[in-house]
Design a protein around this motif. Structure first.
Motif, PDB file in Angstrom:
ATOM      1  N   PHE A   1      -1.929   4.353  -2.947  1.00  9.00           N
ATOM      2  CA  PHE A   1      -2.460   3.796  -1.713  1.00  9.00           C
ATOM      3  C   PHE A   1      -3.359   2.611  -2.055  1.00  9.00           C
ATOM      4  O   PHE A   1      -4.197   2.709  -2.957  1.00  9.00           O
ATOM      5  CB  PHE A   1      -3.277   4.850  -0.959  1.00  9.00           C
ATOM      6  CG  PHE A   1      -2.477   6.051  -0.540  1.00  9.00           C
ATOM      7  CD1 PHE A   1      -1.964   6.140   0.738  1.00  9.00           C
ATOM      8  CD2 PHE A   1      -2.221   7.089  -1.435  1.00  9.00           C
ATOM      9  CE1 PHE A   1      -1.208   7.246   1.131  1.00  9.00           C
ATOM     10  CE2 PHE A   1      -1.471   8.187  -1.059  1.00  9.00           C
ATOM     11  CZ  PHE A   1      -0.965   8.264   0.229  1.00  9.00           C
TER      12      PHE A   1
ATOM     13  N   ASN B   1      -1.630   5.599   6.018  1.00  7.52           N
ATOM     14  CA  ASN B   1      -2.408   5.826   4.804  1.00  7.52           C
ATOM     15  C   ASN B   1      -2.987   7.230   4.684  1.00  7.52           C
ATOM     16  O   ASN B   1      -4.160   7.417   4.355  1.00  7.52           O
ATOM     17  CB  ASN B   1      -3.524   4.783   4.661  1.00  7.52           C
ATOM     18  CG  ASN B   1      -2.975   3.413   4.379  1.00  7.52           C
ATOM     19  OD1 ASN B   1      -1.955   3.268   3.716  1.00  7.52           O
ATOM     20  ND2 ASN B   1      -3.617   2.388   4.912  1.00  7.52           N
TER      21      ASN B   1
ATOM     22  N   GLY C   1       0.839  -1.198   0.000  1.00 10.16           N
ATOM     23  CA  GLY C   1       0.000   0.000   0.000  1.00 10.16           C
ATOM     24  C   GLY C   1       0.864   1.234   0.000  1.00 10.16           C
ATOM     25  O   GLY C   1       1.802   1.371  -0.762  1.00 10.16           O
ATOM     26  N   SER C   2       0.543   2.153   0.906  1.00 10.81           N
ATOM     27  CA  SER C   2       1.279   3.411   0.997  1.00 10.81           C
ATOM     28  C   SER C   2       2.191   3.429   2.193  1.00 10.81           C
ATOM     29  O   SER C   2       2.647   4.474   2.615  1.00 10.81           O
ATOM     30  CB  SER C   2       0.288   4.572   1.112  1.00 10.81           C
ATOM     31  OG  SER C   2      -0.433   4.452   2.322  1.00 10.81           O
ATOM     32  N   SER C   3       2.470   2.279   2.786  1.00 12.67           N
ATOM     33  CA  SER C   3       3.186   2.260   4.052  1.00 12.67           C
ATOM     34  C   SER C   3       4.679   2.433   3.903  1.00 12.67           C
ATOM     35  O   SER C   3       5.406   2.381   4.873  1.00 12.67           O
ATOM     36  CB  SER C   3       2.913   0.945   4.786  1.00 12.67           C
ATOM     37  OG  SER C   3       3.439  -0.137   4.067  1.00 12.67           O
TER      38      SER C   3
END
Length: 386
Positions: free
Chosen positions: A86, A139, A13-15
């Motif tokens: 994301f 996020n 994801g956006s981590s």
């Protein structure tokens, strides 16, 4: 000369959970990346979108400034700049800043699991010259104002929650941000010819409303050790944040920033460099310098936004130059990955990978017209290394 070694991992994801490279423990400083054959081969002829790509890769246009994003009712913003992806269920969202003043802000495009656009929306409005920024592990998208005494705004990529100004992260000419979950810090670049490099340590990780702004302190060389010092007055008035701490290291026009695997990379456009901070041993060095490429000419100039892939490759976009995104590999080779033809009055911005790493998003900020209203946002799909 011993080379860097890179850990492998996945971008989740956006981590920012990609694992990147670190200097071998106890090794001498590695030489900056050198010109060589890239991992994807030579660039082919320009496709219908004017983009030259390696074999096996294809491009498509996602959005154009002042025009409705196909398949939605949302009009895409002018001067698309920094961006990030994301995870959104089985699909994803690409967030993009707008580098105009006044107006600024950021917008987003939603995709389903097959890559079809399913929606687009605004996530930030009423700000100034939002250039780059960065994703957080929780996020959200940090959108940074590239103006004197600019702010960082924390935004919701889904556009549901209102954006929040994060005053504690300092007021200066912000450029990019990169989150470090291990040290619970956010690194920040400053787009000034005598700018500094900062980190923000929130009082509570996951809450950016309060914390400590620090500046990197080091010698004048291109490698060595560094420390952090607290910035006494993060609001930057009456004394600019970069002028408050004696010994703060100066960088010539801070731009993109990327964290992975106990390492943070950032770019400086004034001298076409990519810097590498090795956080485990608090040392810094050059990962790339266009004046140190041998044999020349240097393939990467106009050094600007940067992102990384799960393979440990860095992808660096050019502001001008030959309108390329270049790749810097874990074995310190730099080579063109793509080139946009016929847009010499523009710059490439906002490179970011989809959560599974198979798609790369980016924009040509001014497109073929050379105007902020001519921006084009692209997607490139193909066999990226994992």
């Amino acid at each position: 000369m011993e080379r860097r070694t890179f850990l492998r991992g996945a971008v989740i994801g956006s981590s920012a959970a990609a694992f990147g490279g670190t200097l071998m423990h106890g090794a001498a400083y590695a030489a900056p990346a050198q010109n060589g054959p890239g991992p994807y081969g030579a660039l082919g002829a320009a496709d219908a979108n004017g983009i030259r790509l390696p074999s096996g890769f294809t491009s498509r246009v996602i959005a154009r400034s002042t025009q409705v994003v196909p398949g939605t009712s949302y009009t895409w913003h002018n001067a698309p700049d920094g961006g990030a992806c994301f995870a959104d269920g089985t699909g994803w969202i690409y967030v993009s800043n707008s580098e105009i003043n006044p107006g600024g802000g950021a917008g987003a495009v939603k995709f389903n699991s097959s890559g079809t656009v399913t929606g687009a929306h605004r996530v930030l409005s009423g700000t100034r010259q939002n250039c780059a920024g960065g994703a957080t592990p929780w996020n959200t998208w940090l959108s940074c104002e590239e103006v004197s005494l600019g702010y960082v705004y924390e935004t919701d990529p889904w556009g549901v929650n209102a954006a929040t100004r994060r005053d504690a992260m300092g007021r200066f000419k912000h450029e990019a941000a990169a989150a470090d979950p291990g040290r619970q810090a956010v690194y920040l670049t400053e787009d000034e010819g005598d700018g500094c490099f900062y980190r923000f340590r929130p009082t509570t990780w996951g809450n950016l409303s309060a914390g400590t702004l620090q500046v990197l302190v080091a010698g004048s060389g291109t490698s060595g050790s560094f420390t952090w010092a607290n910035v006494p007055d993060p609001d930057g008035s009456p004394t600019a944040t970069r002028n408050q701490v004696s010994g703060a290291k100066r960088f010539n026009g801070g731009e993109g920033c990327h964290y992975a695997g106990d390492t943070v990379w950032f770019t400086t456009k004034g001298d076409n460099r990519v810097w590498q901070l090795n956080l485990t041993n608090s040392t810094y060095e050059l990962a790339y310098d266009d004046h140190l490429v041998n044999p020349g000419p240097a393939p990467l100039t106009g050094v600007d936004n940067v992102t990384g892939s799960s393979s440990g490759d860095l992808f660096v976009a050019e502001d001008g130059g030959t309108m390329e995104i270049c790749v810097i590999t874990p074995d310190d080779i730099v080579a063109p990955f793509l080139r946009i033809n016929g847009q010499s009055g523009s710059e490439i911005t906002g490179p970011a990978f989809s959560p599974n790493g198979s798609r790369l998003y980016f924009s040509s900020q001014r497109g073929t017209s050379g105007s902020s209203s001519g921006g084009i946002t692209y997607e490139v799909t193909g066999p990226f290394r994992t």
